[in-house]
Design an enzyme around this catalytic site. Structure first.
Site, PDB file in Angstrom:
ATOM      1  N   TRP A 160      -2.180  -3.050  -6.718  1.00 52.59           N
ATOM      2  CA  TRP A 160      -2.171  -4.008  -7.067  1.00 52.59           C
ATOM      3  C   TRP A 160      -3.727  -4.830  -6.201  1.00 52.59           C
ATOM      4  O   TRP A 160      -4.305  -5.828  -6.666  1.00 52.59           O
ATOM      5  CB  TRP A 160      -1.185  -5.195  -6.401  1.00 52.59           C
ATOM      6  CG  TRP A 160      -0.788  -4.866  -4.991  1.00 52.59           C
ATOM      7  CD1 TRP A 160       0.411  -3.918  -5.013  1.00 52.59           C
ATOM      8  CD2 TRP A 160      -1.375  -4.867  -3.841  1.00 52.59           C
ATOM      9  NE1 TRP A 160       0.460  -3.819  -3.450  1.00 52.59           N
ATOM     10  CE2 TRP A 160      -0.356  -4.435  -2.942  1.00 52.59           C
ATOM     11  CE3 TRP A 160      -2.524  -5.843  -3.324  1.00 52.59           C
ATOM     12  CZ2 TRP A 160      -0.867  -4.409  -1.405  1.00 52.59           C
ATOM     13  CZ3 TRP A 160      -2.805  -5.663  -1.802  1.00 52.59           C
ATOM     14  CH2 TRP A 160      -1.960  -5.012  -0.932  1.00 52.59           C
ATOM     15  N   ASN A 161      -4.211  -3.709  -5.496  1.00 48.03           N
ATOM     16  CA  ASN A 161      -5.360  -4.635  -4.713  1.00 48.03           C
ATOM     17  C   ASN A 161      -6.590  -4.806  -5.356  1.00 48.03           C
ATOM     18  O   ASN A 161      -7.306  -5.867  -5.403  1.00 48.03           O
ATOM     19  CB  ASN A 161      -5.611  -3.826  -3.330  1.00 48.03           C
ATOM     20  CG  ASN A 161      -6.060  -2.367  -3.490  1.00 48.03           C
ATOM     21  OD1 ASN A 161      -5.858  -1.954  -4.567  1.00 48.03           O
ATOM     22  ND2 ASN A 161      -6.235  -1.847  -2.422  1.00 48.03           N
ATOM     23  N   LYS A 184       0.183   2.216 -16.036  1.00 49.24           N
ATOM     24  CA  LYS A 184       1.474   1.436 -15.579  1.00 49.24           C
ATOM     25  C   LYS A 184       0.706   0.536 -14.292  1.00 49.24           C
ATOM     26  O   LYS A 184       0.483   1.182 -13.323  1.00 49.24           O
ATOM     27  CB  LYS A 184       2.609   2.072 -14.749  1.00 49.24           C
ATOM     28  CG  LYS A 184       3.784   1.103 -14.481  1.00 49.24           C
ATOM     29  CD  LYS A 184       4.450   1.551 -13.419  1.00 49.24           C
ATOM     30  CE  LYS A 184       4.232   1.058 -11.990  1.00 49.24           C
ATOM     31  NZ  LYS A 184       4.031  -0.266 -11.806  1.00 49.24           N
ATOM     32  N   GLY A 237      -2.447   4.877  -4.860  1.00 51.01           N
ATOM     33  CA  GLY A 237      -1.326   4.133  -4.261  1.00 51.01           C
ATOM     34  C   GLY A 237      -1.161   4.467  -2.812  1.00 51.01           C
ATOM     35  O   GLY A 237      -1.912   5.414  -2.270  1.00 51.01           O
ATOM     36  N   GLU A 259      -5.363   9.245  -5.342  1.00 48.01           N
ATOM     37  CA  GLU A 259      -6.096   8.557  -4.443  1.00 48.01           C
ATOM     38  C   GLU A 259      -5.097   7.914  -3.525  1.00 48.01           C
ATOM     39  O   GLU A 259      -4.632   6.849  -3.983  1.00 48.01           O
ATOM     40  CB  GLU A 259      -7.139   7.516  -5.020  1.00 48.01           C
ATOM     41  CG  GLU A 259      -8.132   8.262  -5.882  1.00 48.01           C
ATOM     42  CD  GLU A 259      -9.395   8.078  -5.425  1.00 48.01           C
ATOM     43  OE1 GLU A 259     -10.135   9.135  -5.613  1.00 48.01           O
ATOM     44  OE2 GLU A 259      -9.679   7.361  -4.535  1.00 48.01           O
ATOM     45  N   LEU A 260      -5.000   8.313  -2.361  1.00 42.31           N
ATOM     46  CA  LEU A 260      -3.784   7.645  -1.594  1.00 42.31           C
ATOM     47  C   LEU A 260      -4.203   6.903  -0.290  1.00 42.31           C
ATOM     48  O   LEU A 260      -5.325   6.256  -0.429  1.00 42.31           O
ATOM     49  CB  LEU A 260      -2.913   8.900  -1.035  1.00 42.31           C
ATOM     50  CG  LEU A 260      -2.503   9.751  -2.350  1.00 42.31           C
ATOM     51  CD1 LEU A 260      -1.775  11.056  -1.787  1.00 42.31           C
ATOM     52  CD2 LEU A 260      -1.705   9.100  -3.601  1.00 42.31           C
ATOM     53  N   CYS A 293      -8.197   0.864   0.695  1.00 40.12           N
ATOM     54  CA  CYS A 293      -7.690   1.983   1.035  1.00 40.12           C
ATOM     55  C   CYS A 293      -8.575   2.658   2.220  1.00 40.12           C
ATOM     56  O   CYS A 293      -8.262   3.119   3.162  1.00 40.12           O
ATOM     57  CB  CYS A 293      -7.843   3.052   0.041  1.00 40.12           C
ATOM     58  SG  CYS A 293      -8.993   2.831  -1.044  1.00 40.12           S
ATOM     59  N   GLU A 394      -0.730   3.591   8.088  1.00 36.33           N
ATOM     60  CA  GLU A 394      -1.538   3.121   7.287  1.00 36.33           C
ATOM     61  C   GLU A 394      -0.877   1.499   7.288  1.00 36.33           C
ATOM     62  O   GLU A 394       0.087   1.542   6.979  1.00 36.33           O
ATOM     63  CB  GLU A 394      -1.694   3.413   6.152  1.00 36.33           C
ATOM     64  CG  GLU A 394      -2.565   2.471   5.052  1.00 36.33           C
ATOM     65  CD  GLU A 394      -2.822   2.924   3.723  1.00 36.33           C
ATOM     66  OE1 GLU A 394      -1.793   3.067   3.203  1.00 36.33           O
ATOM     67  OE2 GLU A 394      -4.166   2.974   3.463  1.00 36.33           O
TER      68      GLU A 394
HETATM   69  P1  NDP Z   1       2.446   1.913  -3.970  1.00 34.10           P
HETATM   70  O1  NDP Z   1       2.186   3.085  -3.651  1.00 34.10           O
HETATM   71  O2  NDP Z   1       3.709   1.142  -3.335  1.00 34.10           O
HETATM   72  O3  NDP Z   1       2.401   1.518  -5.369  1.00 34.10           O
HETATM   73  C1  NDP Z   1       1.105   2.085  -6.252  1.00 34.10           C
HETATM   74  C2  NDP Z   1       1.771   2.100  -7.585  1.00 34.10           C
HETATM   75  O4  NDP Z   1       2.645   2.972  -7.797  1.00 34.10           O
HETATM   76  C3  NDP Z   1       2.364   0.637  -8.165  1.00 34.10           C
HETATM   77  O5  NDP Z   1       1.997   0.568  -9.593  1.00 34.10           O
HETATM   78  C4  NDP Z   1       3.572   1.022  -8.010  1.00 34.10           C
HETATM   79  O6  NDP Z   1       4.481   0.325  -8.736  1.00 34.10           O
HETATM   80  C5  NDP Z   1       3.774   2.493  -8.361  1.00 34.10           C
HETATM   81  N1  NDP Z   1       4.987   2.971  -7.921  1.00 34.10           N
HETATM   82  C6  NDP Z   1       5.913   2.846  -6.874  1.00 34.10           C
HETATM   83  N2  NDP Z   1       6.737   3.672  -6.644  1.00 34.10           N
HETATM   84  C7  NDP Z   1       6.685   4.567  -7.712  1.00 34.10           C
HETATM   85  C8  NDP Z   1       7.427   5.781  -8.035  1.00 34.10           C
HETATM   86  N3  NDP Z   1       8.564   6.353  -7.537  1.00 34.10           N
HETATM   87  N4  NDP Z   1       6.837   6.238  -9.228  1.00 34.10           N
HETATM   88  C9  NDP Z   1       5.902   5.956  -9.838  1.00 34.10           C
HETATM   89  N5  NDP Z   1       5.153   4.961  -9.566  1.00 34.10           N
HETATM   90  C10 NDP Z   1       5.640   4.105  -8.359  1.00 34.10           C
HETATM   91  O7  NDP Z   1       0.968   1.121  -3.301  1.00 34.10           O
HETATM   92  P2  NDP Z   1       0.753  -0.136  -3.081  1.00 34.10           P
HETATM   93  O8  NDP Z   1       0.744  -0.908  -4.416  1.00 34.10           O
HETATM   94  O9  NDP Z   1       1.613  -0.879  -2.162  1.00 34.10           O
HETATM   95  O10 NDP Z   1      -0.935   0.105  -2.792  1.00 34.10           O
HETATM   96  C11 NDP Z   1      -1.035   0.047  -1.472  1.00 34.10           C
HETATM   97  C12 NDP Z   1      -1.428   1.433  -1.313  1.00 34.10           C
HETATM   98  O11 NDP Z   1      -2.184   2.102  -2.146  1.00 34.10           O
HETATM   99  C13 NDP Z   1      -2.008   1.580   0.074  1.00 34.10           C
HETATM  100  O12 NDP Z   1      -1.436   2.652   0.679  1.00 34.10           O
HETATM  101  C14 NDP Z   1      -3.398   2.083  -0.108  1.00 34.10           C
HETATM  102  O13 NDP Z   1      -3.971   2.948   0.753  1.00 34.10           O
HETATM  103  C15 NDP Z   1      -3.141   2.749  -1.575  1.00 34.10           C
HETATM  104  N6  NDP Z   1      -4.390   2.690  -2.247  1.00 34.10           N
HETATM  105  C16 NDP Z   1      -5.500   3.855  -2.173  1.00 34.10           C
HETATM  106  C17 NDP Z   1      -6.664   3.650  -2.736  1.00 34.10           C
HETATM  107  C18 NDP Z   1      -7.773   4.706  -2.809  1.00 34.10           C
HETATM  108  O14 NDP Z   1      -8.637   4.772  -3.694  1.00 34.10           O
HETATM  109  N7  NDP Z   1      -7.417   5.858  -1.917  1.00 34.10           N
HETATM  110  C19 NDP Z   1      -7.429   2.276  -3.321  1.00 34.10           C
HETATM  111  C20 NDP Z   1      -6.430   1.297  -3.159  1.00 34.10           C
HETATM  112  C21 NDP Z   1      -5.051   1.298  -2.484  1.00 34.10           C
HETATM  113  P3  NDP Z   1       5.017  -1.089  -8.196  1.00 34.10           P
HETATM  114  O15 NDP Z   1       4.167  -1.873  -7.300  1.00 34.10           O
HETATM  115  O16 NDP Z   1       5.328  -2.088  -9.553  1.00 34.10           O
HETATM  116  O17 NDP Z   1       6.353  -0.855  -7.795  1.00 34.10           O
END
Ligand code: NDP
Length: 503
Positions: A160-161, A184, A237, A259-260, A293, A394
């Site tokens: 979402w960010n 998604k 995420g 990208e975590l 991130c 984090e």
């Molecule tokens: P999440 O990992 O919770 O969610 C990311 C995406 O994955 C959302 O669309 C979420 O859906 C989806 N998701 C959640 N669970 C599942 C699953 N079991 N199977 C498939 N998809 C799933 O992260 P956040 O949204 O909270 O974002 C923050 C995180 O993202 C931070 O840890 C940050 O470091 C990382 N991030 C990394 C970046 C990078 O470039 N390395 C850039 C930006 C963020 P829903 O939210 O709809 O449940």
């Protein structure tokens, strides 16, 4: 573009499949909240396995359809460029949608929307530059060459960010290559991705090339990452979710690009202009309320400068203006989710419990106008050490821990004492030292005398638990295309099938 800030209020958003808005099979819709008021804003459709299957099939059909498969790369490039132009035309609207959805500053979202079209332009230009190669082999009258091809349906799961910014980094190159896509978006910021899918149709990109399945991760995301029709996944995420997705994808032997999370070290040496370094550290951790991130959340300061650095950092932090994301003078807005606010609170409390001290912030703002939103003051924590929980996990919030170090050897040990390896920053006038750090630190990106200076022209990505695969630059074109080896025998000779020819 039908999806606008005004049209969203109280509305229901459908899925976007095969070029049109489509009701979800379940008929279920879920509210999306405004982080400044914690009130529902619009509802988005909850896609289930059946909807995901329809979307993937639509993307598979579009991948084979002559309107996409037989399009020349130059024409594909033109469509990618056109999509970028449409983003530029609707930049203010898209920025406002994302600002209302995730609470990030309007001025930051506007800056992102202005950068995104250039990114489309950049990758549009690569559409006709992805080429294979010929291989000299030890056979006469034989031509052996590699073709570069699109890989098929790419499943993209974004956070979402910075939804459109994150999406563009892989969507634009995937389109340029000729792949098709099922996205998604996060349940906390769905609308801008749907708006983009609409713009893609307006740009002339055929229906089915970009499909959007909204819904939560556990249902929609899980269904997408289990679908056997997807050729590769892009995930941005958290590390925890990344593990689940990689596990699902492995069942179908499908590769991922991950990208975590991060827990990036941000280093300050005593030889640097402290004011400049303070500004770097402040923007590195507090920009977007720490919800980036690459946030420089572990600050290591050379012991001889520690005291004066902390003093200057605290003074500067107290001047950071927390406020409504739309206001021009706001420096940081609210956190995007109620759960995120809770997480920040609990990590700050855990730091205090472990013996650290709050030097600035450490609470929600007292301003009554901000009382309903998920705001948190920018927070500096001292008397910390690197093994404390808030220094290892984090947080994804505006919290920085400051720890002194004695020498380079100790610094490298501290900087690399984390499971993450996304980014790192260093402030020093000594370039030898900066380069030694750059070579030794476990990080996909290293910034010297700057921070958060990202560019889509360079390959970015993580090490260790921060992920794998690279985005940006030409590297991403290789990541989302595949090699096929082709061999032609042009000798015209009829070979005896049972004769083995030795060289
Ligand atoms: P999440 O990992 O919770 O969610 C990311 C995406 O994955 C959302 O669309 C979420 O859906 C989806 N998701 C959640 N669970 C599942 C699953 N079991 N199977 C498939 N998809 C799933 O992260 P956040 O949204 O909270 O974002 C923050 C995180 O993202 C931070 O840890 C940050 O470091 C990382 N991030 C990394 C970046 C990078 O470039 N390395 C850039 C930006 C963020 P829903 O939210 O709809 O449940």
């Amino acid at each position: 573009m039908k999806t606008t800030v005004d049209s969203l209020q109280g509305s229901r958003l459908d899925l976007f499949i095969d070029g049109q808005f489509t009701r979800p099979h379940s008929g279920q819709y879920v509210p999306s909240y405004d982080p400044t008021t914690a009130e529902p804003w619009y509802e988005f459709a909850q896609a289930d396995e059946r909807d995901v299957d329809t979307a993937v099939r639509s993307a598979q059909a579009a991948f084979r359809h002559p309107s996409w498969a037989r399009m020349t790369q130059t024409d594909r490039g033109k469509l990618v460029r056109r999509l970028g132009e449409l983003v530029r035309e609707h930049a203010d609207e898209l920025a406002m949608i994302e600002c209302r959805d995730n609470g990030k500053l309007l001025k930051e979202m506007r800056a992102q929307m202005r950068a995104i079209p250039d990114s489309y332009l950049y990758f549009a230009g690569m559409a006709d530059k992805l080429q294979g190669d010929t291989i000299p082999v030890n056979k006469l009258d034989t031509l052996n060459f590699n073709l570069r091809e699109p890989i098929g349906v790419v499943g993209m799961i974004i956070p979402w960010n910075s939804p459109l910014m994150m999406l563009t980094g892989t969507l634009a190159p995937c389109l340029a290559i000729g792949n098709t896509i099922v996205v998604k978006p996060s349940e906390h910021a769905t609308a801008s991705t749907l708006a983009l899918a609409e713009l893609a149709i307006e740009a002339g990109i055929p229906p089915g090339v970009i499909n959007v399945v909204s819904g939560d991760g556990m249902t929609t995301g899980d269904a997408l990452t289990r679908h056997p029709g997807v050729a590769k996944y892009v995930f941005t995420g958290s590390t925890m979710t990344g593990r689940k997705i990689a596990g699902n994808a492995a069942q179908n032997l499908v590769p991922c690009q991950m990208e975590l999370g991060g827990k990036s070290p941000h280093v300050v040496f005593a030889d640097v202009d402290i004011e400049r370094a303070v500004n770097g550290v402040v923007s590195g951790i507090f920009a977007a309320a720490g919800q980036t991130c690459v946030a420089g959340s572990r600050c290591f300061v050379e012991a001889s400068a520690h005291e004066r650095f902390v003093e200057a950092l605290v003074e500067r932090t107290r001047r950071v203006k927390v406020g409504h994301p739309v206001a021009d003078d706001t420096d940081i807005g609210p956190l995007a989710l109620a759960a995120q606010l809770e997480k920040v609170r609990s990590y700050v409390a855990s730091g205090v419990q472990e013996g650290a001290k709050i030097a600035a912030g450490g609470r929600q703002p007292q301003d009554s106008e901000l009382a309903r939103g998920w705001y948190y003051e920018p927070t500096v924590i001292t008397h910390a050490h690197n093994r404390m929980r808030f220094m290892q996990d984090e947080i994804f919030g505006p919290v920085v821990g400051v720890v002194p170090f004695r020498d380079e050897a100790e610094l490298i040990e501290l900087a690399n004492d984390t499971e993450y390896g996304l980014a790192a920053g260093i402030w020093t006038q000594n370039i030898d030292r900066a380069m030694r750090f750059a070579r030794q630190v476990d990080a996909g990106t290293v910034w010297i005398n700057t921070y958060r200076s990202a560019a889509y022209m360079s390959a970015n990505g993580g090490m260790k638990r921060s992920g794998y695969g690279r985005r940006g630059g030409f590297e991403v074109m290789r990541e989302f295309s595949r090699l096929k080896n082709v061999v032609i025998d042009y000798s015209g000779a009829m070979q005896d099938p049972f004769v083995i020819r030795l060289r």
